[in-house]
Motif scaffolding. Structure first.
Motif, PDB file in Angstrom:
ATOM      1  N   ARG A  30       0.933  -1.023   0.121  1.00 25.23           N
ATOM      2  CA  ARG A  30      -0.209  -0.281   0.013  1.00 25.23           C
ATOM      3  C   ARG A  30       1.536   1.255  -0.248  1.00 25.23           C
ATOM      4  O   ARG A  30       2.109   1.596   0.720  1.00 25.23           O
ATOM      5  CB  ARG A  30      -0.542   0.331   1.157  1.00 25.23           C
ATOM      6  CG  ARG A  30      -1.581  -1.343   1.579  1.00 25.23           C
ATOM      7  CD  ARG A  30      -2.583  -1.320   0.512  1.00 25.23           C
ATOM      8  NE  ARG A  30      -3.020  -2.796   1.155  1.00 25.23           N
ATOM      9  CZ  ARG A  30      -3.596  -4.026   1.835  1.00 25.23           C
ATOM     10  NH1 ARG A  30      -1.755  -4.913   1.444  1.00 25.23           N
ATOM     11  NH2 ARG A  30      -3.481  -4.558   2.086  1.00 25.23           N
ATOM     12  N   TRP A  68      -0.741  -6.235   6.161  1.00 29.73           N
ATOM     13  CA  TRP A  68      -0.233  -6.585   5.452  1.00 29.73           C
ATOM     14  C   TRP A  68       1.590  -6.902   4.825  1.00 29.73           C
ATOM     15  O   TRP A  68       2.195  -6.494   5.788  1.00 29.73           O
ATOM     16  CB  TRP A  68      -0.441  -5.449   4.219  1.00 29.73           C
ATOM     17  CG  TRP A  68      -0.484  -4.317   4.482  1.00 29.73           C
ATOM     18  CD1 TRP A  68      -0.568  -3.133   5.221  1.00 29.73           C
ATOM     19  CD2 TRP A  68       1.417  -3.333   3.991  1.00 29.73           C
ATOM     20  NE1 TRP A  68      -0.259  -1.900   4.767  1.00 29.73           N
ATOM     21  CE2 TRP A  68       0.819  -2.180   3.755  1.00 29.73           C
ATOM     22  CE3 TRP A  68       2.161  -4.026   2.988  1.00 29.73           C
ATOM     23  CZ2 TRP A  68       2.252  -1.296   4.171  1.00 29.73           C
ATOM     24  CZ3 TRP A  68       2.630  -3.438   2.613  1.00 29.73           C
ATOM     25  CH2 TRP A  68       3.094  -1.345   3.200  1.00 29.73           C
ATOM     26  N   TYR A  78       7.351  14.026   8.965  1.00 28.61           N
ATOM     27  CA  TYR A  78       7.143  11.862  10.074  1.00 28.61           C
ATOM     28  C   TYR A  78       8.157  12.281  10.763  1.00 28.61           C
ATOM     29  O   TYR A  78       9.181  12.899   9.933  1.00 28.61           O
ATOM     30  CB  TYR A  78       6.843  11.558   8.671  1.00 28.61           C
ATOM     31  CG  TYR A  78       6.209   9.751   8.877  1.00 28.61           C
ATOM     32  CD1 TYR A  78       4.997   8.927   9.298  1.00 28.61           C
ATOM     33  CD2 TYR A  78       7.608   9.220   9.208  1.00 28.61           C
ATOM     34  CE1 TYR A  78       5.199   7.802   9.304  1.00 28.61           C
ATOM     35  CE2 TYR A  78       7.342   7.416  10.020  1.00 28.61           C
ATOM     36  CZ  TYR A  78       5.749   6.733  10.281  1.00 28.61           C
ATOM     37  OH  TYR A  78       5.931   5.762  10.257  1.00 28.61           O
ATOM     38  N   GLY A 128       6.874  -1.825   9.023  1.00 26.33           N
ATOM     39  CA  GLY A 128       7.042  -0.705   8.067  1.00 26.33           C
ATOM     40  C   GLY A 128       7.026   0.431   8.535  1.00 26.33           C
ATOM     41  O   GLY A 128       7.587   1.734   8.079  1.00 26.33           O
TER      42      GLY A 128
HETATM   43  N1  MTE Z   1       6.846   9.922   5.062  1.00 25.90           N
HETATM   44  C1  MTE Z   1       6.549   8.590   6.131  1.00 25.90           C
HETATM   45  N2  MTE Z   1       7.104   7.228   6.156  1.00 25.90           N
HETATM   46  C2  MTE Z   1       6.106   5.976   6.212  1.00 25.90           C
HETATM   47  C3  MTE Z   1       5.192   6.488   6.697  1.00 25.90           C
HETATM   48  C4  MTE Z   1       3.956   7.828   6.260  1.00 25.90           C
HETATM   49  O1  MTE Z   1       3.256   8.072   6.664  1.00 25.90           O
HETATM   50  N3  MTE Z   1       5.127   8.686   5.997  1.00 25.90           N
HETATM   51  N4  MTE Z   1       4.241   4.941   6.852  1.00 25.90           N
HETATM   52  C5  MTE Z   1       4.783   4.411   6.689  1.00 25.90           C
HETATM   53  C6  MTE Z   1       4.294   3.340   7.332  1.00 25.90           C
HETATM   54  S1  MTE Z   1       2.905   2.590   8.929  1.00 25.90           S
HETATM   55  C7  MTE Z   1       4.020   1.439   6.643  1.00 25.90           C
HETATM   56  S2  MTE Z   1       3.668   0.252   5.974  1.00 25.90           S
HETATM   57  C8  MTE Z   1       5.633   2.281   5.778  1.00 25.90           C
HETATM   58  C9  MTE Z   1       5.171   2.021   3.553  1.00 25.90           C
HETATM   59  O2  MTE Z   1       5.769   2.152   3.003  1.00 25.90           O
HETATM   60  P1  MTE Z   1       4.737   2.139   1.329  1.00 25.90           P
HETATM   61  O3  MTE Z   1       4.157   2.873   1.568  1.00 25.90           O
HETATM   62  O4  MTE Z   1       6.334   2.004   0.385  1.00 25.90           O
HETATM   63  O5  MTE Z   1       4.424   1.004   1.419  1.00 25.90           O
HETATM   64  O6  MTE Z   1       5.885   3.472   5.272  1.00 25.90           O
HETATM   65  C10 MTE Z   1       6.495   3.600   6.148  1.00 25.90           C
HETATM   66  N5  MTE Z   1       7.568   5.629   6.817  1.00 25.90           N
END
Ligand code: MTE
Ligand code: MO
Length: 236
Positions: free
Chosen positions: A60, A113, A150, A192
């Motif tokens: 996702r 996932w 983030y 993740g």
């Molecule tokens: N800057 C940033 N990094 C992030 C996130 C985000 O919302 N913003 N989501 C995290 C989460 S919860 C996950 S599971 C993964 C998802 O990576 P993808 O978007 O490449 O699948 O990125 C992580 N890194």
């Protein structure tokens, strides 16, 4: 630099960065059902044909912000600040010129996932930290994204693991914008959310500063299978 600005909201915006209107309109529900249908097909499909279907890879696209600025290969910069001899700045070319480490590992989101056997490559965070002089008393790193919101954190011991990468490539190609390119973090042994996308700054600090989701209660030490009360056998 501080990324302490108030976030717009603590919701994960699913699909906003994905394939445009389709991802937004269908949302997680239908995407989930599609995967239920695809999973048995993929498992028994040696042709790889299902990889032509959207989202067949199982990822996702997550972002806590509605949009993220684009950084090109030419204007990308990674800053290393804080408890270092001298603040350093790396261009994408400079990161490519460093020793490249490749590994193939699963990617697992704490929501359930999981994508098996994803190829990654880039510079280990250990190699980058070796390239700057770390001051005595340093204990951790705070990691920031050019999405402006983030953040993540690792202890220095975690940061120096050989399976923690500043990833330049993912899935056999440069990390796409949607996946956090041109440069993202990949913390193989953890969920993740530790793998911060759109990496812009690594600040060396004297203590762990809990990251974006960790301020909402997720474990700071996010070992897959050993944290957040989930996936007891994910490592088996
Ligand atoms: N800057 C940033 N990094 C992030 C996130 C985000 O919302 N913003 N989501 C995290 C989460 S919860 C996950 S599971 C993964 C998802 O990576 P993808 O978007 O490449 O699948 O990125 C992580 N890194
Ligand atoms: Mo996640």
């Amino acid at each position: 630099m501080s990324a302490a600005g108030a976030p717009v909201g603590r919701r994960v915006i699913i699909g906003m960065l994905a394939a445009g209107a389709v991802g937004v309109a269908t949302g997680a529900g239908i995407q989930g059902r599609l995967e239920d249908i695809l999973a048995p097909i993929q498992n028994g499909d040696p042709t790889g044909l299902t990889s032509l279907l959207p989202d067949a890879g199982g990822f996702r696209f997550y972002s806590v912000t509605a949009s993220v600025p684009t950084r090109t290969a030419a204007d990308y910069r990674l800053r290393v600040t804080g408890m270092v001899g001298r603040s350093a700045m790396f261009t994408l070319d400079q990161l490519h010129a460093m020793t490249q480490t490749a590994l193939t590992r699963d990617f697992q989101c704490v929501t359930g996932w999981r994508v098996a056997a994803v190829p990654w490559s880039g510079v280990t965070l250990a190699d980058l930290l070796d390239a700057v002089q770390i001051q005595p008393g340093a204990q951790a790193v705070t990691i920031r994204s050019f999405d402006g919101v983030y953040t993540e954190s690792l202890t220095l011991d975690q940061a120096r693991r050989p399976d923690v990468l500043i990833a330049l490539n993912m899935l056999g190609a440069p990390v796409t914008h949607e996946h956090g390119g041109p440069v993202r973090l990949y913390v193989a042994p953890m969920y993740g959310y530790k793998s911060l996308k759109w990496l812009s700054e690594i600040e060396v600090t004297d203590r762990v500063q809990p990251g974006y989701w960790e301020q909402d209660g997720y474990d700071v030490d996010a070992w897959v299978g050993h944290s957040n009360g989930r996936d007891d056998d994910a490592t088996s």
